[in-house]
Design a protein around this motif. Structure first.
Motif, short mmCIF file in Angstrom:
data_model
loop_
_atom_site.label_atom_id
_atom_site.label_comp_id
_atom_site.label_asym_id
_atom_site.label_seq_id
_atom_site.Cartn_x
_atom_site.Cartn_y
_atom_site.Cartn_z
N SER A 71 0.17 -80.88 25.90
CA SER A 71 0.98 -79.67 25.71
C SER A 71 2.29 -79.72 26.48
CB SER A 71 0.19 -78.43 26.14
OG SER A 71 -0.06 -78.46 27.54
N ARG A 72 2.54 -80.79 27.22
CA ARG A 72 3.69 -80.84 28.12
C ARG A 72 4.75 -81.85 27.68
NH1 ARG A 72 1.92 -78.84 33.49
NH2 ARG A 72 -0.08 -77.81 33.11
N ASN A 73 4.49 -82.54 26.59
CA ASN A 73 5.43 -83.56 26.13
C ASN A 73 6.60 -82.93 25.37
OD1 ASN A 73 4.74 -83.66 23.03
ND2 ASN A 73 2.78 -83.58 24.12
N TRP A 74 7.50 -83.76 24.88
CA TRP A 74 8.70 -83.26 24.21
C TRP A 74 8.41 -82.67 22.83
CZ3 TRP A 74 12.98 -87.57 24.95
CH2 TRP A 74 13.16 -87.80 26.32
N GLY A 75 7.29 -83.03 22.23
CA GLY A 75 6.98 -82.54 20.89
C GLY A 75 7.56 -83.38 19.78
N TRP A 76 8.00 -84.60 20.08
CA TRP A 76 8.58 -85.47 19.06
C TRP A 76 7.48 -86.20 18.30
CZ3 TRP A 76 13.77 -88.24 20.30
CH2 TRP A 76 14.65 -87.35 20.93
N VAL A 77 7.68 -86.35 17.01
CA VAL A 77 6.80 -87.19 16.17
C VAL A 77 7.73 -88.21 15.52
CG1 VAL A 77 5.19 -87.24 14.25
CG2 VAL A 77 5.23 -85.25 15.78
N ARG A 78 7.88 -89.35 16.19
CA ARG A 78 8.95 -90.27 15.81
C ARG A 78 8.42 -91.65 15.42
NH1 ARG A 78 9.56 -93.81 20.04
NH2 ARG A 78 8.82 -93.06 22.07
N LEU A 79 9.08 -92.23 14.44
CA LEU A 79 8.87 -93.62 14.06
C LEU A 79 9.86 -94.53 14.76
CD1 LEU A 79 8.48 -92.66 10.38
CD2 LEU A 79 6.78 -94.09 11.49
N THR A 80 11.01 -93.99 15.09
CA THR A 80 12.10 -94.77 15.70
C THR A 80 11.76 -95.14 17.14
OG1 THR A 80 13.59 -93.45 14.33
CG2 THR A 80 14.59 -94.80 16.04
N HIS A 81 12.25 -96.31 17.56
CA HIS A 81 12.07 -96.79 18.93
C HIS A 81 10.60 -96.96 19.30
CE1 HIS A 81 16.32 -95.13 20.15
NE2 HIS A 81 16.37 -96.06 19.21
#
Length: 450
Positions: A58-68
């Motif tokens: 619950s403390r992360n940035w909330g990104w759901v990324r394929l990049t990097h």
């Protein structure tokens, strides 16, 4: 300072006497694995020492990324995104997932060339990422002035709400017949003749034939008490959220000084693009050799320091029995102090670059502890075959700051391994054995730098 406010999950009143699988840890990795398992007809109990999703999930940035992404993670992340796309419908609740796109700005020619390589890699997976001009990158952010030469934009990258996702999945597990037990620490994994027979919690025993350890930063302690080696360290990251901005841009943007993404409540989650703070602990010395390759690449620029984490590490029990109060009960929720001056400086940088932010208020600051492995990719694996390994004991941990987005894919992969299904992707890169079978352990270099 208390952490982010989570959507509530009501614990089941009765601890079951027997289930097929006990999952230790109620973060995104544990809850998604539980969902996969109950949908395959298994009886599952989630045991969480604190509250569902209350630590890094619950403390992360909330990104759901394929990049990097590390290339070894890429196939699993592709599958995870496909699962995110249908997750709201599957759990019949709001996880906050939106495929809003992420823009990775380039402040120099070197970074521009590096991101072009990333665009090529992503396109090889049929992901429509592309290089865009400075004007295109900033078009959504009226008045934002960044000294950039262009950007990589990936429309398939997205976001979800960390305070909603794991609780929504946990409630779906309950709706399917699984059970959730908060404030229920697992003290020991019961083993007979090298095979899991159950777990002993602070409230009693649950018989089972399989256990999934998805304990985040606590996984090393649990395994170490069993004599199983996991080279896991911790870093701290601080985040803030702002008050709502009416009509603000929906996209997510990353600049060399900051990263920011829109929230469902209309505000923005803002963090530093620089590396996290690493506080020296006793494990830093115990595992120095294992992490030396990572220090040369992935950990460059990390802000090192001594603090309370070192003393806390010295005080933490490393061995205990089923009758002892464990470290998991002594710290129900890891809620570290945010670096207020540091994150406020980041907010000031955003405001200087984007005048629209100057009227916004900082509503909350929080910090989270990220579990890190030497090659910066997770363990998603059984333990049978490693020294002191146990038949029926599986591990999903060490996501190294990448775990929120990977959660649904990691849940499916470990469920495949536990049920004997063909794995959704090749599990070889994520095996626990890699730390003891002579494999070269290092982060991948070049364009894999985050």
């Amino acid at each position: 300072m208390p952490g982010p406010k989570l959507d509530p999950v009501e614990s089941d009143a009765v601890l079951p006497k027997a289930v097929d699988v006990v999952i230790i840890g109620g973060g995104i990795a544990g809850t998604c694995a539980a969902l996969e398992l109950v949908d395959r007809g298994l009886k599952v109990a989630i045991c969480e020492k604190g509250e569902i999703g209350a630590e890094q999930s619950s403390r992360n940035w909330g990104w759901v990324r394929l990049t990097h992404r590390d290339p070894r993670e890429m196939p699993l992340m592709v599958e995870a995104v496909r699962m995110w796309e249908g997750l709201n419908e599957r759990v019949e609740a709001e996880t906050g997932y939106r495929q809003s796109g992420v823009t990775y700005t380039c402040a120099s020619d070197d970074v521009l060339e590096e991101e072009k390589e990333w665009a090529d890699l992503l396109q090889s997976y049929q992901i429509p990422a592309r290089m865009i001009t400075r004007e295109e990158a900033l078009a959504e952010y009226e008045g934002m002035d960044l000294p950039i030469k262009g950007a990589l934009h990936n429309p398939k990258d997205g976001r979800a709400e960390p305070q909603k996702a794991a609780p929504a999945v946990a409630r779906a597990v309950q709706a399917r017949g699984g059970s959730v037990h908060q404030n229920t620490a697992v003290r020991m994994i019961d083993v007979k003749d090298g095979r899991v027979t159950g777990v002993i919690t602070e409230h009693g025993r649950i018989a089972c034939s399989q256990v999934l350890l998805a304990g985040g930063i606590w996984s090393r302690l649990m395994l170490d008490n069993m004599g199983i080696y996991l080279p896991q360290l911790r870093t701290k990251n601080t985040v803030l959220r702002t008050s709502p901005m009416e009509g603000g841009p929906e996209g997510t943007i990353k600049f060399r000084e900051f990263a920011m993404r829109r929230r469902m409540d209309g505000g923005y989650t803002i963090a530093s693009s620089a590396n996290s703070r690493y506080e020296i602990t006793p494990d830093s010395f115990r595992l120095f050799g294992a992490f030396l390759p990572a220090l040369k690449n992935e950990w460059r620029g990390l802000r090192f320091g001594f603090g309370s984490a070192f003393v806390d590490g010295l005080k933490t029990k490393r061995k205990w029995s089923a009758n002892d109060v464990t470290p998991f009960e002594e710290t129900r929720i890891m809620d570290p102090q945010p670096e207020t001056a540091f994150i406020d400086k980041v907010f000031a940088q955003v405001s200087a670059r984007w005048p629209k932010m100057k009227g916004m208020k900082i509503e909350q600051r929080w910090a989270g502890i990220i579990d890190v492995l030497p090659d910066v990719i997770p363990v998603i694996s059984g333990t049978e075959g490693v020294k002191n390994g146990v038949k029926g004991l599986f591990v999903s941990t060490g996501f190294s700051g990448h775990g929120f987005g990977l959660g649904p894919g990691a849940g499916r992969l470990v469920a495949d391994l536990m049920t004997g299904h063909p794995p959704i992707v090749d599990p070889t890169p994520f095996r626990l054995h890699r730390f003891s079978d002579g494999s070269k352990i290092a982060p991948m270099s070049g364009i894999t730098r985050r």
